[in-house]
Design an enzyme around this catalytic site. Structure first.
Site, PDB file in Angstrom:
ATOM      1  CG  ASP A 343      -0.094  -0.052   2.662  1.00 10.31           C
ATOM      2  OD1 ASP A 343       0.895  -0.824   2.672  1.00 10.31           O
ATOM      3  OD2 ASP A 343      -0.381   0.790   3.439  1.00 10.31           O
ATOM      4  CD  GLU A 344      -1.151   4.830   2.997  1.00 10.60           C
ATOM      5  OE1 GLU A 344      -1.843   5.870   2.968  1.00 10.60           O
ATOM      6  OE2 GLU A 344      -0.696   4.248   3.949  1.00 10.60           O
ATOM      7  CB  ALA A 345       4.549   1.776  -3.028  1.00  8.19           C
ATOM      8  CG  HIS A 346       2.100   7.634  -1.749  1.00  5.03           C
ATOM      9  ND1 HIS A 346       1.184   6.761  -2.996  1.00  5.03           N
ATOM     10  CD2 HIS A 346       1.537   7.928  -0.646  1.00  5.03           C
ATOM     11  CE1 HIS A 346       0.070   6.795  -2.153  1.00  5.03           C
ATOM     12  NE2 HIS A 346       0.088   7.206  -0.897  1.00  5.03           N
TER      13      HIS A 346
END
Ligand code: ACM
Length: 543
Positions: A343-346
């Site tokens: 998740d949320e591997a921005h």
């Protein structure tokens, strides 16, 4: 099998009528008279609602002579008998010996009938009458869940740890019960704040009451790495040495983790460990400079931002790290599933993300486990057999939901954790002192009143493996805070996972949940008194 003889709506109306004579609690109807009388709790009026209830006949009353009888030779069944005795002895004061079934008559009989296919892996049948209570299941998991039903049929005072007067009466009749979904989970974030083995066991015991069968442990994040890895020891010793706000953090030794797994298994819960990758990885990056693309370790992080860290996708050492961590964790974990986050591997480019998740999933398969990932994994290619955990919102973009739906139609199983429904770290209302608001306020009705089988457009119920209630701990640090956020929403999520869709009805659920209030109190849980629930008024015996 009989369906509930009284329709949920009718039952709700009858209960409201029954409560009309009791003192009023504001606008909410009171269930005081139904809850506090010495009449046994009507059969099936428990959480989660059973699949099928046939009330009738005289009740059974436990006495000082009651025995718990178990078929000879079934070690796990006998352990369930001892667990039941452990629940009942402190409040009843009865000796409740666990004996071979053939050595006595009547009492509480736990028996295994492996050929009873209709009961599945986790179902049970409870039959109660003046001569005793019989629980029948194909295996010990079903007996364990049946024991939870039996304890909820007894007065709430049975949960106290000192002797109470009773009487300890179970209504007559039969319950036949099987779960709707195989995956009924709760997640605890032990990274943002560390929780000790004893604290995790305490949560496991609470989850068991509501027939939860998966304990997902979020073991790594930016703020803390919580599991010892022999081949990369600084992950735990350095990466685990702090937490949000800068406290001392902590980590589980391998023996600690084995103890959690063992204890969870004794409550028929499978531990699903999560190592969040490639983002949410600052604790690992801080522990080993070589995991960073520039070879420089960042400082430990004690704030609450997300999306700023990434493993170095181009660095071969990254995959040595992933392989070692997954290998050691897989060896410690008897369950099928291993959660790799995603998740949320921005801070990871899209192509890098796809490449990384591909390699990480192959490593999980190499060590004999099935992948679970947050639903961003559908932006890469979920491996065959992978599950994705959906944590979007009602207002999430249609394209994101469609991507998840497409994966589901292509065979990827779903675990549903919509953040604006079941994230236990969301505030109930604007008055809730703890928790977050980014997904909105989530009061008790909102967390219960949705159908996992019809939730995501274009997703057939057959693709839904179940539900999970995550508890993120950026702002949660104590047992009391954990209890306050989990209860009373967690029982509702558990009911969504267990009970047939036909029993789903907010008006009757809120009355059944209100009746759980004295039980939660007796268990020492200082739950949130949501104004949506007609909690009993007046003095609660022993409360
Ligand atoms: C998540 O809440 N980032 C899964």
């Amino acid at each position: 099998m009989h369906r509930l003889r009284t329709s949920p709506r009718l039952l709700g109306a009858l209960l409201l009528l029954a409560a009309a004579g009791a003192p009023a609690a504001g606008a909410a109807p009171s269930v005081a008279s139904a809850t506090l009388s010495s009449a046994p709790r009507p059969l099936g009026r428990i959480v989660p609602a059973p699949a099928s209830v046939t009330p009738g006949g005289p009740p059974y009353t436990l006495t000082a002579a009651t025995r718990i009888r178990v078929d000879r030779g079934h070690r796990a069944a006998r352990a369930v008998g001892h667990y039941l005795a452990g629940v009942l002895r402190p409040s009843t004061g009865f000796p409740l010996p666990v004996v071979d079934a053939a050595a006595a008559r009547g009492g509480i009989l736990l028996r295994l009938r492996p050929a009873d296919a209709a009961l599945g892996d986790e179902g049970y049948r409870l039959e109660s009458g003046p001569g005793g209570v019989t629980l029948t299941a194909r295996g010990p998991a079903g007996l364990f869940h049946g024991v939870q039903t039996l304890r909820q049929q007894l007065p709430a005072e049975v949960e106290r740890d000192t002797v109470r007067p009773g009487p300890w009466t179970v209504a007559g009749g039969a319950v036949t019960d099987v779960p709707r979904f195989a995956y009924r989970g709760a997640m605890l974030d032990v990274s943002r704040h560390f929780f000790t083995v004893a604290q995790v066991k305490r949560y496991i015991d609470r989850l068991a009451v509501y027939k939860i069968n998966k304990l997902h442990l979020h073991l790594s994040d930016d703020q803390g790495w919580r599991i010892a890895v022999d081949s990369w020891p600084r992950l735990a010793t350095h990466g685990g040495s702090t937490q949000v706000g800068g406290g001392p953090g902590g980590h589980y030794t391998k023996d600690d983790y084995r103890e959690i797994v063992r204890y969870a298994a004794s409550r028929y819960q499978e531990v699903v460990p999560e190592i969040d990758m490639p983002g949410h990885s600052n604790a690992a990056l801080a522990s080993y400079p070589g995991l960073n693309c520039d070879g420089v370790a960042p400082p430990l992080y004690t704030g609450t931002s997300v999306g700023f860290s990434s493993l170095c996708v181009a660095e071969p050492r990254t995959y040595d790290f992933v392989d070692d961590v997954i290998r050691e964790l897989a060896a410690l974990t008897p369950g099928r599933h291993l959660h790799i986050g995603g998740d949320e591997a921005h801070s990871t480019g899209h192509a890098d993300y796809v490449a990384f998740m591909d390699r990480a999933q192959r490593i999980v398969a190499k060590y004999g486990k099935s992948v679970i990932g947050w639903h961003q994994l559908t932006g890469a290619v979920p491996a065959p057999g992978a599950l994705v955990q959906y944590w979007g919102l009602d207002r999430s973009p249609a394209a994101e939901k469609e991507r998840v739906a497409l994966a589901a139609r292509n065979g990827t199983g779903l675990v549903l954790s919509p953040a604006d429904r079941v994230y236990l770290d969301m505030k109930y209302t604007a008055d809730t002192p703890l928790g977050h608001t980014w997904a909105g306020y989530v009061d008790v009705r909102r967390s219960y009143d949705w159908d996992p089988g019809a939730y995501l457009p274009g997703v057939p119920e057959s693709a839904v493996r179940g539900v999970e209630a995550p508890l993120w701990t950026e702002r949660i640090a104590t047992d009391a805070q954990l209890d306050r956020m989990a209860f009373p929403r967690l029982p509702g999520v558990a009911e969504l996972g267990w009970s047939p869709a036909a029993t789903h009805d907010w008006e009757t659920y809120r009355v059944r949940l209100a009746e759980q209030g004295p039980r939660l109190a007796a268990l020492g849980i200082d739950y949130h008194r949501s104004s949506q629930v007609p909690w009993p008024v007046g003095p609660v015996p022993g409360g």
